[in-house]
Motif scaffolding. Structure first.
Motif, PDB file in Angstrom:
ATOM      1  N   TRP A  14      38.943  49.178  33.901  1.00  0.00           N
ATOM      2  CA  TRP A  14      38.833  48.838  33.702  1.00  0.00           C
ATOM      3  C   TRP A  14      38.284  46.959  32.565  1.00  0.00           C
ATOM      4  CZ3 TRP A  14      42.144  53.266  33.161  1.00  0.00           C
ATOM      5  CH2 TRP A  14      43.151  52.945  32.086  1.00  0.00           C
ATOM      6  N   MET A  15      39.721  46.901  33.203  1.00  0.00           N
ATOM      7  CA  MET A  15      39.850  45.450  32.528  1.00  0.00           C
ATOM      8  C   MET A  15      39.323  44.488  33.954  1.00  0.00           C
ATOM      9  SD  MET A  15      41.550  45.280  30.279  1.00  0.00           S
ATOM     10  CE  MET A  15      42.489  44.157  30.357  1.00  0.00           C
ATOM     11  N   THR A  16      38.580  45.217  34.736  1.00  0.00           N
ATOM     12  CA  THR A  16      37.922  43.967  35.555  1.00  0.00           C
ATOM     13  C   THR A  16      36.464  44.249  35.118  1.00  0.00           C
ATOM     14  OG1 THR A  16      39.135  45.105  37.637  1.00  0.00           O
ATOM     15  CG2 THR A  16      36.867  44.147  38.079  1.00  0.00           C
ATOM     16  N   VAL A  17      36.490  45.081  34.280  1.00  0.00           N
ATOM     17  CA  VAL A  17      35.138  45.071  33.497  1.00  0.00           C
ATOM     18  C   VAL A  17      34.989  44.010  32.819  1.00  0.00           C
ATOM     19  CG1 VAL A  17      32.999  46.339  32.390  1.00  0.00           C
ATOM     20  CG2 VAL A  17      34.406  47.717  34.886  1.00  0.00           C
ATOM     21  N   ALA A  18      36.377  44.437  31.801  1.00  0.00           N
ATOM     22  CA  ALA A  18      36.315  43.906  30.555  1.00  0.00           C
ATOM     23  C   ALA A  18      36.210  41.779  30.740  1.00  0.00           C
ATOM     24  CB  ALA A  18      37.533  44.099  30.222  1.00  0.00           C
ATOM     25  N   LEU A  19      37.417  42.079  31.521  1.00  0.00           N
ATOM     26  CA  LEU A  19      36.949  40.384  31.893  1.00  0.00           C
ATOM     27  C   LEU A  19      36.305  40.099  32.517  1.00  0.00           C
ATOM     28  CD1 LEU A  19      41.195  40.308  33.237  1.00  0.00           C
ATOM     29  CD2 LEU A  19      40.332  39.623  31.354  1.00  0.00           C
ATOM     30  N   LYS A  20      35.322  40.312  33.596  1.00  0.00           N
ATOM     31  CA  LYS A  20      34.292  39.783  34.211  1.00  0.00           C
ATOM     32  C   LYS A  20      33.296  39.722  33.191  1.00  0.00           C
ATOM     33  CE  LYS A  20      30.947  42.687  36.101  1.00  0.00           C
ATOM     34  NZ  LYS A  20      29.597  42.702  35.065  1.00  0.00           N
ATOM     35  N   ASP A  21      33.251  40.575  31.945  1.00  0.00           N
ATOM     36  CA  ASP A  21      32.509  40.335  30.856  1.00  0.00           C
ATOM     37  C   ASP A  21      33.345  39.401  29.206  1.00  0.00           C
ATOM     38  OD1 ASP A  21      31.052  42.287  31.617  1.00  0.00           O
ATOM     39  OD2 ASP A  21      30.487  42.409  29.854  1.00  0.00           O
ATOM     40  N   ALA A  22      34.148  38.706  29.624  1.00  0.00           N
ATOM     41  CA  ALA A  22      34.919  38.123  28.576  1.00  0.00           C
ATOM     42  C   ALA A  22      34.229  37.063  29.667  1.00  0.00           C
ATOM     43  CB  ALA A  22      36.441  38.349  28.761  1.00  0.00           C
ATOM     44  N   VAL A  23      34.510  36.533  30.971  1.00  0.00           N
ATOM     45  CA  VAL A  23      34.075  35.509  31.161  1.00  0.00           C
ATOM     46  C   VAL A  23      32.614  35.009  31.416  1.00  0.00           C
ATOM     47  CG1 VAL A  23      34.171  34.017  33.366  1.00  0.00           C
ATOM     48  CG2 VAL A  23      36.073  35.115  32.639  1.00  0.00           C
ATOM     49  N   ALA A  24      32.068  35.919  31.340  1.00  0.00           N
ATOM     50  CA  ALA A  24      30.397  35.656  31.092  1.00  0.00           C
ATOM     51  C   ALA A  24      30.124  35.072  29.944  1.00  0.00           C
ATOM     52  CB  ALA A  24      29.584  36.271  31.695  1.00  0.00           C
ATOM     53  N   TYR A  25      30.514  36.017  29.191  1.00  0.00           N
ATOM     54  CA  TYR A  25      29.645  35.072  27.302  1.00  0.00           C
ATOM     55  C   TYR A  25      30.945  35.170  26.655  1.00  0.00           C
ATOM     56  CZ  TYR A  25      26.323  39.121  29.054  1.00  0.00           C
ATOM     57  OH  TYR A  25      25.888  39.126  29.640  1.00  0.00           O
ATOM     58  N   GLY A 130      46.275  46.591  29.756  1.00  0.00           N
ATOM     59  CA  GLY A 130      45.033  47.475  30.074  1.00  0.00           C
ATOM     60  C   GLY A 130      44.828  48.270  28.592  1.00  0.00           C
ATOM     61  N   ALA A 131      45.981  48.300  28.390  1.00  0.00           N
ATOM     62  CA  ALA A 131      45.658  50.279  27.439  1.00  0.00           C
ATOM     63  C   ALA A 131      44.567  49.733  25.876  1.00  0.00           C
ATOM     64  CB  ALA A 131      47.866  50.281  26.503  1.00  0.00           C
ATOM     65  N   ILE A 132      44.370  51.250  25.681  1.00  0.00           N
ATOM     66  CA  ILE A 132      43.562  50.667  24.706  1.00  0.00           C
ATOM     67  C   ILE A 132      44.644  50.925  23.138  1.00  0.00           C
ATOM     68  CG2 ILE A 132      41.888  51.609  23.886  1.00  0.00           C
ATOM     69  CD1 ILE A 132      41.105  53.008  26.211  1.00  0.00           C
ATOM     70  N   ARG A 133      43.951  49.470  22.504  1.00  0.00           N
ATOM     71  CA  ARG A 133      45.287  49.255  21.324  1.00  0.00           C
ATOM     72  C   ARG A 133      43.521  49.814  20.010  1.00  0.00           C
ATOM     73  NH1 ARG A 133      45.933  46.581  17.015  1.00  0.00           N
ATOM     74  NH2 ARG A 133      47.935  46.515  16.063  1.00  0.00           N
ATOM     75  N   PHE A 134      44.262  51.661  19.118  1.00  0.00           N
ATOM     76  CA  PHE A 134      43.639  51.433  18.289  1.00  0.00           C
ATOM     77  C   PHE A 134      44.082  50.736  16.578  1.00  0.00           C
ATOM     78  CE2 PHE A 134      42.579  54.786  14.660  1.00  0.00           C
ATOM     79  CZ  PHE A 134      41.400  54.222  14.517  1.00  0.00           C
ATOM     80  N   PHE A 145      41.246  45.780  24.139  1.00  0.00           N
ATOM     81  CA  PHE A 145      41.603  45.533  24.883  1.00  0.00           C
ATOM     82  C   PHE A 145      43.817  45.184  25.057  1.00  0.00           C
ATOM     83  CE2 PHE A 145      38.461  46.649  27.374  1.00  0.00           C
ATOM     84  CZ  PHE A 145      38.632  48.285  27.565  1.00  0.00           C
ATOM     85  N   VAL A 146      44.740  46.015  25.068  1.00  0.00           N
ATOM     86  CA  VAL A 146      46.103  45.162  25.414  1.00  0.00           C
ATOM     87  C   VAL A 146      45.801  44.070  26.711  1.00  0.00           C
ATOM     88  CG1 VAL A 146      48.194  45.057  25.299  1.00  0.00           C
ATOM     89  CG2 VAL A 146      47.374  46.650  24.586  1.00  0.00           C
ATOM     90  N   TYR A 147      45.897  42.795  26.924  1.00  0.00           N
ATOM     91  CA  TYR A 147      46.382  41.848  27.448  1.00  0.00           C
ATOM     92  C   TYR A 147      47.094  41.051  27.864  1.00  0.00           C
ATOM     93  CZ  TYR A 147      44.664  37.502  30.576  1.00  0.00           C
ATOM     94  OH  TYR A 147      44.261  36.756  31.637  1.00  0.00           O
ATOM     95  N   GLY A 148      48.264  40.654  26.651  1.00  0.00           N
ATOM     96  CA  GLY A 148      49.339  40.406  27.136  1.00  0.00           C
ATOM     97  C   GLY A 148      49.821  39.977  25.435  1.00  0.00           C
ATOM     98  N   CYS A 149      51.631  40.290  26.049  1.00  0.00           N
ATOM     99  CA  CYS A 149      51.737  40.106  24.414  1.00  0.00           C
ATOM    100  C   CYS A 149      52.688  38.738  23.709  1.00  0.00           C
ATOM    101  CB  CYS A 149      53.139  41.078  24.667  1.00  0.00           C
ATOM    102  SG  CYS A 149      52.511  42.791  24.555  1.00  0.00           S
ATOM    103  N   ILE A 150      52.973  38.616  22.846  1.00  0.00           N
ATOM    104  CA  ILE A 150      53.725  37.885  22.686  1.00  0.00           C
ATOM    105  C   ILE A 150      55.394  37.372  22.319  1.00  0.00           C
ATOM    106  CG2 ILE A 150      53.578  35.691  20.465  1.00  0.00           C
ATOM    107  CD1 ILE A 150      50.664  35.711  20.574  1.00  0.00           C
ATOM    108  N   GLY A 151      56.132  36.791  22.354  1.00  0.00           N
ATOM    109  CA  GLY A 151      57.674  37.018  22.212  1.00  0.00           C
ATOM    110  C   GLY A 151      58.115  38.811  23.108  1.00  0.00           C
TER     111      GLY A 151
END
Length: 152
Positions: A14-25, A130-134, A145-151
């Motif tokens: 699902w991250m492939t889909v999310a990243l494609k739309d993030a780049v597009a928009y 890629g984890a879903i964070r609620f 979606f979790v993309y990365g963590c700081i620290g």
């Protein structure tokens, strides 16, 4: 049936889909995004093609006809008509899951579905890509979606 994606692949599908739309928009106003991708409507089965069209019928069950002798119809939309008037985080996450071939949450426009539906979504202790964070917040909930963590 509970679906759990195991982190044995390079990228959560699902991250492939999310990243494609993030780049597009990326950086675009919701009004611009809504013109191409209204996630509220794209995530529902009935709305993927623009809505579910029902033929209007009379009391006997026969189609009602207009002046042109064609059946009268009504289109029903399950999703909201704009991303700028209705929070769209849950619709976006569900859209990405569906596009990746997975079952989306049962309440497609509610972030709470990800915290309440234990048959589809399983809590994890550590965040992974890629984890879903609620989370809950003042005025409602949020999901992303979790993309990365700081620290560390």
């Amino acid at each position: 049936m509970r679906r759990v994606w195991r982190a044995n692949a390079q990228v959560a599908p699902w991250m492939t889909v999310a990243l494609k739309d993030a780049v597009a928009y990326g950086g675009q106003d919701e009004k611009v995004v809504t013109k191409d991708h209204n996630y509220h409507r794209l995530v529902t089965t009935d709305d993927r093609a623009g809505g579910r069209v029902d033929v209007l019928k009379d009391k006997k069950g026969k189609p009602r006809l207009g002046k042109d002798k064609q059946p009268l119809t009504r289109t029903h939309f399950d999703g909201a008509d704009s991303l700028s008037t209705t929070p769209w985080c849950a619709s976006f996450v569900n859209y990405c899951l569906r596009e990746a071939g997975l079952e989306p949450g049962r309440r497609h426009m509610s972030s709470y579905t990800f915290g309440e539906d234990k048959t589809l979504f399983v809590p994890i202790k550590q965040p992974i890509y890629g984890a879903i964070r609620f989370s809950t917040r003042d005025g409602g909930g949020h999901v992303c979606f979790v993309y990365g963590c700081i620290g560390s």
